[in-house]
Design a protein around this motif. Structure first.
Motif, PDB file in Angstrom:
ATOM      1  N   ARG A   1       0.808  -1.224   0.000  1.00  0.00           N
ATOM      2  CA  ARG A   1       0.000   0.000   0.000  1.00  0.00           C
ATOM      3  C   ARG A   1       0.839   1.271   0.000  1.00  0.00           C
ATOM      4  O   ARG A   1       0.281   2.368   0.043  1.00  0.00           O
ATOM      5  CB  ARG A   1      -0.917   0.005   1.223  1.00  0.00           C
ATOM      6  N   ARG A   2       2.162   1.156  -0.047  1.00  0.00           N
ATOM      7  CA  ARG A   2       3.030   2.327   0.048  1.00  0.00           C
ATOM      8  C   ARG A   2       3.991   2.375  -1.133  1.00  0.00           C
ATOM      9  O   ARG A   2       4.203   1.379  -1.818  1.00  0.00           O
ATOM     10  CB  ARG A   2       3.822   2.317   1.366  1.00  0.00           C
ATOM     11  N   THR A   3       4.580   3.565  -1.333  1.00  0.00           N
ATOM     12  CA  THR A   3       5.560   3.740  -2.408  1.00  0.00           C
ATOM     13  C   THR A   3       6.959   3.440  -1.882  1.00  0.00           C
ATOM     14  O   THR A   3       7.234   3.551  -0.683  1.00  0.00           O
ATOM     15  CB  THR A   3       5.506   5.172  -2.955  1.00  0.00           C
ATOM     16  N   ILE A   4       7.832   3.060  -2.809  1.00  0.00           N
ATOM     17  CA  ILE A   4       9.175   2.671  -2.402  1.00  0.00           C
ATOM     18  C   ILE A   4       9.960   3.853  -1.840  1.00  0.00           C
ATOM     19  O   ILE A   4      10.780   3.693  -0.925  1.00  0.00           O
ATOM     20  CB  ILE A   4       9.928   2.034  -3.597  1.00  0.00           C
ATOM     21  N   GLN A   5       9.705   5.050  -2.365  1.00  0.00           N
ATOM     22  CA  GLN A   5      10.449   6.215  -1.884  1.00  0.00           C
ATOM     23  C   GLN A   5      10.137   6.497  -0.424  1.00  0.00           C
ATOM     24  O   GLN A   5      11.027   6.777   0.382  1.00  0.00           O
ATOM     25  CB  GLN A   5      10.119   7.437  -2.746  1.00  0.00           C
ATOM     26  N   GLY A   6       8.873   6.409  -0.039  1.00  0.00           N
ATOM     27  CA  GLY A   6       8.513   6.639   1.356  1.00  0.00           C
ATOM     28  C   GLY A   6       9.052   5.561   2.276  1.00  0.00           C
ATOM     29  O   GLY A   6       9.484   5.843   3.392  1.00  0.00           O
ATOM     30  N   ILE A   7       9.050   4.300   1.813  1.00  0.00           N
ATOM     31  CA  ILE A   7       9.553   3.209   2.645  1.00  0.00           C
ATOM     32  C   ILE A   7      11.045   3.362   2.891  1.00  0.00           C
ATOM     33  O   ILE A   7      11.541   3.086   3.993  1.00  0.00           O
ATOM     34  CB  ILE A   7       9.248   1.861   1.972  1.00  0.00           C
ATOM     35  N   LEU A   8      11.783   3.835   1.894  1.00  0.00           N
ATOM     36  CA  LEU A   8      13.230   3.967   2.040  1.00  0.00           C
ATOM     37  C   LEU A   8      13.626   5.186   2.860  1.00  0.00           C
ATOM     38  O   LEU A   8      14.757   5.261   3.352  1.00  0.00           O
ATOM     39  CB  LEU A   8      13.887   4.051   0.660  1.00  0.00           C
ATOM     40  N   THR A   9      12.733   6.162   3.038  1.00  0.00           N
ATOM     41  CA  THR A   9      13.125   7.424   3.676  1.00  0.00           C
ATOM     42  C   THR A   9      12.400   7.652   5.002  1.00  0.00           C
ATOM     43  O   THR A   9      12.978   7.431   6.067  1.00  0.00           O
ATOM     44  CB  THR A   9      12.861   8.589   2.710  1.00  0.00           C
ATOM     45  N   THR A  10      11.172   8.057   4.962  1.00  0.00           N
ATOM     46  CA  THR A  10      10.527   8.612   6.155  1.00  0.00           C
ATOM     47  C   THR A  10       9.433   7.744   6.762  1.00  0.00           C
ATOM     48  O   THR A  10       8.920   8.089   7.822  1.00  0.00           O
ATOM     49  CB  THR A  10       9.920   9.991   5.818  1.00  0.00           C
ATOM     50  N   GLU A  11       9.051   6.634   6.129  1.00  0.00           N
ATOM     51  CA  GLU A  11       7.887   5.890   6.584  1.00  0.00           C
ATOM     52  C   GLU A  11       8.233   4.576   7.270  1.00  0.00           C
ATOM     53  O   GLU A  11       7.344   3.757   7.521  1.00  0.00           O
ATOM     54  CB  GLU A  11       6.948   5.613   5.402  1.00  0.00           C
ATOM     55  N   GLN A  12       9.494   4.339   7.602  1.00  0.00           N
ATOM     56  CA  GLN A  12       9.863   3.051   8.187  1.00  0.00           C
ATOM     57  C   GLN A  12       9.255   2.860   9.572  1.00  0.00           C
ATOM     58  O   GLN A  12       8.796   1.770   9.923  1.00  0.00           O
ATOM     59  CB  GLN A  12      11.382   2.923   8.244  1.00  0.00           C
ATOM     60  N   ALA A  13       9.253   3.909  10.379  1.00  0.00           N
ATOM     61  CA  ALA A  13       8.674   3.793  11.726  1.00  0.00           C
ATOM     62  C   ALA A  13       7.180   3.515  11.656  1.00  0.00           C
ATOM     63  O   ALA A  13       6.650   2.675  12.397  1.00  0.00           O
ATOM     64  CB  ALA A  13       8.951   5.066  12.524  1.00  0.00           C
ATOM     65  N   SER A  14       6.468   4.213  10.765  1.00  0.00           N
ATOM     66  CA  SER A  14       5.030   3.987  10.635  1.00  0.00           C
ATOM     67  C   SER A  14       4.736   2.603  10.068  1.00  0.00           C
ATOM     68  O   SER A  14       3.744   1.969  10.446  1.00  0.00           O
ATOM     69  CB  SER A  14       4.408   5.065   9.749  1.00  0.00           C
TER      70      SER A  14
END
Length: 382
Positions: A200-213
């Motif tokens: 449900r997420r984009t790779i850019q967000g997973i690699l940068t700012t969304e790991q904690a969420s």
């Protein structure tokens, strides 16, 4: 041999040097014939000794059998006592059915095979590795079949994460009866939930700012799923160890990412320039418009004044044309000849008529006065 009956030694229970020779544990020693003891005789003598401990002197009596059975039952019932440590919870069962839980201390339950007690550890935290297997010296072995996942923007990402869990103290019976393979079940559920969240997420967000969420969302969904299964476990932490593109395309992905960042940087610079230039152009345009409007107002006002003045002059001209005409002529000559050097000639033939140039004297007077004050100021400063 150990059963030798020579006078110089004894059997295993004999006493060396005794007059009576060695004796067996049942009272009398072996015969002097030198033959081995009779087994039936030994058993008979042991039976006789055992009768002495049974009331009534008869081993086959009903009361003796009853007392023996009661002793055996008593010993069996005593085996039902058990101890629960502070980090455990006792799960009591009767004929395999759950009957209740017990806390720490000395407890009792029906002994086996009627009753049974399971004591799971409810404080120990277990760690499950998903996507990799840790090795000695910090060298991990990647498990690609577990770690490769598809993102919402159709990119592949390599994710390694840990799941830390423990037995739920409030539902320890569910853990005992509903989970046959806790490690495998929790690992399968956590991996499935991680794939759902990553999808449900984009790779850019997973690699940068969304790991904690991502980790928090996976923990919540995994806990909810296991509660629905009645697993009786608590998911304490889901921690991402690594989130990166696959090794085969990692360099190409970094190049694309750098190009995207450059594009974003150039776009931001262009937007900054536009945000600075557009207001300046709009301000310049507004200033030009205001100047044009002011010039228009001034021109209209001057034209209106000139028209009003001409109308006034015309009204006076109609009243006295000769006088007005002469006045206009004189004013025009004054305006034209006012700044032109002039020589006055006498019409009677006497030559040039001297005159006093008052205008030039007035212009020279201020200049002469300023030159005279300079030496006075210099003397004062000295």
């Amino acid at each position: 041999m150990p059963w030798s009956n020579q006078s110089g030694g004894g059997g295993p229970w004999g006493q060396r040097g005794g007059s009576g020779g060695g004796k067996s544990p049942w009272g009398s020693g072996p015969q002097d014939s030198g033959t081995p003891p009779d087994l039936e005789d030994i058993l008979r003598r042991g039976q006789d000794r055992l009768k002495d401990f049974i009331p009534g002197g008869s081993f086959g009596g009903g009361k003796g059998i009853l007392l023996l059975a009661l002793a055996v039952v008593g010993v069996w019932l005593l085996t039902g006592f058990y101890t629960v440590r502070p980090n455990e919870i006792g799960i009591n069962m009767l004929f395999g059915k759950y009957t209740g839980s017990s806390g720490e201390g000395l407890r009792y339950n029906w002994p086996y095979p009627i009753g049974q007690v399971r004591k799971p550890d409810v404080t120990r935290q277990e760690r499950i590795e998903v996507g990799y297997v840790s090795g000695a010296g910090g060298r991990n072995r990647d498990m690609l079949e577990e770690s490769l996942m598809l993102t919402g923007d159709e990119n592949i990402i390599d994710i390694d994460f840990d799941v830390v869990w423990q037995v739920n103290p409030a539902r320890a019976q569910d853990f005992v009866f509903n989970l046959q393979n806790p490690q495998g079940t929790i690992k399968a559920v956590a991996e499935s939930v991680m794939r759902e969240v990553i999808g449900r997420r984009t790779i850019q967000g997973i690699l940068t700012t969304e790991q904690a969420s991502v980790a928090q969302e996976v923990r919540q969904i995994t806990q909810s799923s296991l509660d629905g299964y009645g697993a009786g476990v608590l998911i304490n932490v889901v921690q991402l160890q690594a989130a990166q593109p696959p090794a085969d395309v990692r360099q190409a992905f970094f190049d694309v990412n750098a190009a995207q960042q450059d594009a974003v940087r150039v776009q931001n610079e262009a937007e900054t320039f536009a945000s600075r230039t557009v207001p300046e152009a709009r301000g310049e345009a507004a200033r030009t418009v205001q100047q044009a409007e002011a010039y228009r107002e001034q021109s209209v006002a001057d034209a209106s004044g000139q028209a009003a003045r001409f109308s006034k002059v015309y009204e006076e001209y109609r009243k006295a044309p000769n006088i007005i005409r002469e006045r206009i002529f004189l004013e025009t000559m004054e305006r034209v000849l006012g700044e032109v050097p002039k020589i006055v000639i006498d019409q009677n033939g006497q030559g040039v008529l001297p005159f006093l140039p008052l205008n030039e004297l007035q212009r020279r007077a201020p200049a002469t006065g300023s030159a005279a004050t300079q030496p006075a100021q210099q003397g004062a400063t000295r």
